[in-house]
Every structure is written in C-alpha cells, then in structure tokens.
Design an enzyme around this catalytic site. Structure first.
Site, PDB file in Angstrom:
ATOM      1  CG  ASP A 250     -84.608  22.258  26.028  1.00 33.77           C
ATOM      2  OD1 ASP A 250     -84.820  23.352  26.577  1.00 33.77           O
ATOM      3  OD2 ASP A 250     -83.507  21.672  26.051  1.00 33.77           O
TER       4      ASP A 250
ATOM      5  CD  GLU B 250     -81.334  25.724  26.219  1.00 34.89           C
ATOM      6  OE1 GLU B 250     -80.852  24.841  26.932  1.00 34.89           O
ATOM      7  OE2 GLU B 250     -81.209  26.943  26.465  1.00 34.89           O
TER       8      GLU B 250
END
Length: 263
Positions: free
Chosen positions: A142, A185
């Site tokens: 992430d 993301e």
C-alpha cells in the site's frame, strides 16, 4: 408444416425429373408393345407417340433446368454467403468475447491483473502448490500517504504514480508471479515457491525500488514510499484467511512508521 424455399424448389425439381423419367418409361413401353406389330400398320402412330413423348420429356427437362438455375442455385448461393457471414460474425463475437474477458480481469489504468483475477489466482495457486508441498508467498503493498498526492497534485499525477509503481512491480517479479492492483493504491504479489527469507528479501528490494522512483510531471516532482505485509502460506488456512493475515501485517507495517516490510 411449412417448407423452406430451398425445400420447395427441390420438390419441384424432383417432380420435373420424375416427369422426364415417366415419359421415357412410356416411350420404352410403347416401343416394346408396338414393335412386334407390322411396321406398315403402326409406324405412323408409333412415330407420333414417340415424338409427343420426347417433346414432353424435353419440356420437363427445360423446366427442371430452369428450376435448377433460377430457383435452387440462387438459394444455394445465398445460403453459402449467409453461412460465410455467420462464420465471420461468430469470429468477431468470439474475439470480442475474449477481449471483454481480458478486460474483466485487467486493471484499465495500469494494465495489471485486477482484484477479480487475483482472488481466483490465489485460490488456484494454493490448490496446485499445496499438492506438491511447495510454499506460496503473498505480499500486500500500500503506497504511503497516497491521498495527499492526489489532493496536492491532482489525479493525473496520481495515476502516473500508480503506473510507475506497476511497472516497477513487473520489473522485480517473475513471469509466473501474479501481480495485481487490488484497488486504489493497494497492490498484491503472489510469489510461489519462495520461503519466508527469500520473500522478505524480494519485498525489501521492491520497497527500495519504489522509494527511488522519481515522478516528474509539469512542475510536480515527487517520490513515494510503500508499506508491505509479507506472509507465507501455512498449508492449512484458506485463501481468504491467508490474505487477511498478509493484510494485517501490512497494517502493522503502517502502524510501525510506514516505508517498511513486516513479515
């Protein structure tokens, strides 16, 4: 019961050809009957009968030829063309179906596999490598503070960052690894046949490579970092539990200060 045009035309042709056969048969019968009789008495009658039968047979033949050329052949030709169009359409639809199937499993922004593909691939990898008693590693990544990138520089820059990260992941993984964008993301890598030590080293190389990416768009110059949770399948847990364990390690890395790998 309704017949197709080609069937009707075929029946008509059979009738005409049958008429020709009947006429020829009657001519032969007449010759067989009248030939023993005196030629002087019946010659004219026989000649007239044969001429009439031949004329009628010729008429049936002309009608059959007409039916074949103007009725049956055009239908055959039309059906052949129609069959060709159907085959072409089937090929187009098949190609479009494959394209749609590919699109359904691919992330449109980065060109990576998407979450749907990842879920299916993870289940399959656990099943296959479990049979041969080989390890399966999982990394959940992430990007750190990515929301601020979009808020500060806009989504165009944010999308460019995601594409660069995707390219980096592809460069650092093997051809048989599954590399997917799970959403936003967040990314994932399924790395089979790697133990915990090797997987941790690979994850740290990826972390360093992402931190070295330089994004320059117009006046925007920025770098990003990533936190990574790493887990190796224990051969007992299901794929969802395996994923959740790696995801918990990701959040542990986040809570420990980000830009790190937690195994």
């Amino acid at each position: 019961m309704r017949f197709h045009k080609s069937e009707t035309s075929f029946f008509i042709l059979i009738v005409f050809l049958g008429g020709v056969g009947i006429m020829l048969y009657r001519v032969k019968t007449a010759v067989d009957i009248l030939s023993p009789i005196s030629a002087s008495e019946n010659a004219a009658t026989l000649v007239d009968y044969i001429a009439a039968a031949n004329s009628l047979a010729a008429l049936f033949l002309v009608a059959a030829l007409f039916c074949g050329i103007f009725l049956i052949y055009p239908l055959i030709r039309f059906q052949a063309q129609d069959h060709g169009k159907l085959q072409e359409m089937a090929q187009i639809l098949s190609a479009r179906s494959e394209s749609l199937a590919h699109a359904a499993l691919t992330d449109g922004l980065t060109g990576m596999q998407n979450r749907r593909y990842f879920d299916e691939a993870l289940k399959e990898y656990l099943a296959q490598f479990g049979r041969i008693n080989k390890p399966v590693g999982l990394m959940i990544l992430d990007l750190d503070h990515f929301k601020s990138v979009n808020d500060t520089h806009g989504h165009v820059v944010g999308d460019a960052v995601l594409r660069e990260v995707a390219r980096c992941l592809k460069d650092y993984t093997r051809y048989h690894d599954v590399v997917a964008r799970l959403g936003g993301e967040e990314f994932a890598v399924v790395a089979p046949n790697m133990d915990k030590e090797l997987l941790a080293k690979l994850a740290d190389r990826i972390r360093k490579a992402i931190s070295e990416i330089n994004i320059t768009i117009d006046d925007a110059h920025l770098k990003v970092t990533t936190s990574i949770g790493v887990a190796v399948w224990d051969k007992r847990e299901g794929w969802q539990d395996f994923y959740r364990r790696a995801d918990k390690l990701l959040y542990k890395a986040k809570n420990m200060g980000r830009d790190r790998v937690c195994v």
